[in-house]
Design a protein around this motif. Structure first.
Motif, PDB file in Angstrom:
ATOM      1  N   LYS A 181       7.960   3.640  -9.587  1.00  0.00           N
ATOM      2  CA  LYS A 181       6.800   3.623 -10.479  1.00  0.00           C
ATOM      3  C   LYS A 181       6.160   2.246 -10.573  1.00  0.00           C
ATOM      4  O   LYS A 181       5.378   1.979 -11.483  1.00  0.00           O
ATOM      5  CB  LYS A 181       7.223   4.091 -11.874  1.00  0.00           C
ATOM      6  CG  LYS A 181       7.767   5.516 -11.903  1.00  0.00           C
ATOM      7  CD  LYS A 181       8.175   5.927 -13.305  1.00  0.00           C
ATOM      8  CE  LYS A 181       8.701   7.348 -13.324  1.00  0.00           C
ATOM      9  NZ  LYS A 181       9.113   7.782 -14.697  1.00  0.00           N
ATOM     10  N   SER A 182       6.495   1.378  -9.634  1.00  0.00           N
ATOM     11  CA  SER A 182       5.942   0.023  -9.659  1.00  0.00           C
ATOM     12  C   SER A 182       4.459   0.043  -9.335  1.00  0.00           C
ATOM     13  O   SER A 182       3.929   1.009  -8.770  1.00  0.00           O
ATOM     14  CB  SER A 182       6.670  -0.863  -8.653  1.00  0.00           C
ATOM     15  OG  SER A 182       6.400  -0.440  -7.321  1.00  0.00           O
ATOM     16  N   LYS A 198       2.397   2.538  -6.675  1.00  0.00           N
ATOM     17  CA  LYS A 198       1.228   3.301  -7.119  1.00  0.00           C
ATOM     18  C   LYS A 198      -0.005   2.964  -6.285  1.00  0.00           C
ATOM     19  O   LYS A 198      -0.769   3.854  -5.895  1.00  0.00           O
ATOM     20  CB  LYS A 198       0.966   3.040  -8.597  1.00  0.00           C
ATOM     21  CG  LYS A 198       2.010   3.653  -9.528  1.00  0.00           C
ATOM     22  CD  LYS A 198       1.710   3.320 -10.985  1.00  0.00           C
ATOM     23  CE  LYS A 198       2.753   3.931 -11.914  1.00  0.00           C
ATOM     24  NZ  LYS A 198       2.495   3.568 -13.333  1.00  0.00           N
TER      25      LYS A 198
END
Length: 241
Positions: A50-51, A55
């Motif tokens: 989810k960094s 993204k």
């Protein structure tokens, strides 16, 4: 060294290793296959986690797939792959309605094939090769090829000018390799272009810098990709990454 000091050092080491693991960028695959009036197959890399980096990379690669599927230039490009597949299918249906009404004939089924792979990854950069092919019944496919290079620190998409520190020198070297490739591999493409230009994007593999021209980037049309690699030993001094 006291037990408390040893414990503190050990804790720091664990934290350091943990942080290093968190920074490692890993990839899986997004695989989609849809067959209705048209056929669409997509296999592209997906950055895990989810960094911000993950993204940004995933958003860019999805954008490429949507661009390829956006065959109806009169309408806005969709933002998701699912919506783009639906729009691609709808465009075919509408096109056939027009043909049936005017010529009492039906157009061959359209097909879209989109794939990609991680061609190179270092501590500072990841290079991804993306390919899209649309077949609409014409004599040849509409082929799109593009490299995407990302700064691993933030997921920023890097242009060639961000990667190369001396464009004139790099271009001179690339021209020599281009001429050699044309002379030894192709007979229908001229190697004497006075206004030699680099392709829109360049990429990387473990051996060096990859140069690829698709069938829309050459003055002399060819149905094949023209591809060659410039070794790191030759080009390293001109690279920022």
């Amino acid at each position: 060294m006291s037990k408390s000091t040893v414990f503190a050092v050990f804790t720091c080491l664990l934290l350091t290793v943990s942080c290093q693991k968190d920074k490692v960028l890993t990839f899986s695959e997004t695989q989609i296959s849809k067959e209705k009036e048209t056929f669409v197959e997509i296999i592209i890399p997906k950055a895990q986690g989810k960094s911000k980096t993950a993204k940004n990379i995933n958003k860019t690669l999805i954008g490429f797939a949507c661009d390829v599927l956006n065959i109806d230039s009169g309408k806005n490009k969709k933002e998701s792959i699912e919506e783009s597949i639906t729009a691609f299918n709808d465009a075919y249906i509408n096109f056939n309605k027009t043909l049936l009404a005017e010529f009492d004939t039906k157009f061959p089924r359209w097909e879209a094939l989109i794939d990609g792979e991680v061609s190179y990854q270092s501590e500072g950069l990841v290079s991804i090769a993306m390919n899209g092919s649309i077949t609409t019944g014409a004599a040849s496919s509409n082929l799109r090829f593009k490299f995407f290079n990302f700064d691993i620190a933030n997921g920023k998409s890097l242009a060639t000018k961000d990667i190369i520190n001396n464009m004139d020198a790099f271009k001179t070297i690339a021209k020599k390799y281009y001429d050699k490739e044309i002379l030894t591999t192709y007979t229908s493409v001229s190697n004497g272009a006075k206004n030699f230009e680099l392709p829109e994007t360049i990429g990387f593999n473990d051996d060096g810098v990859i140069i690829v021209y698709d069938n829309f980037e050459l003055d002399n049309f060819t149905t094949e990709l023209i591809e060659f690699t410039i070794p790191f030993t030759v080009i390293d001094q001109y690279l920022n990454y």
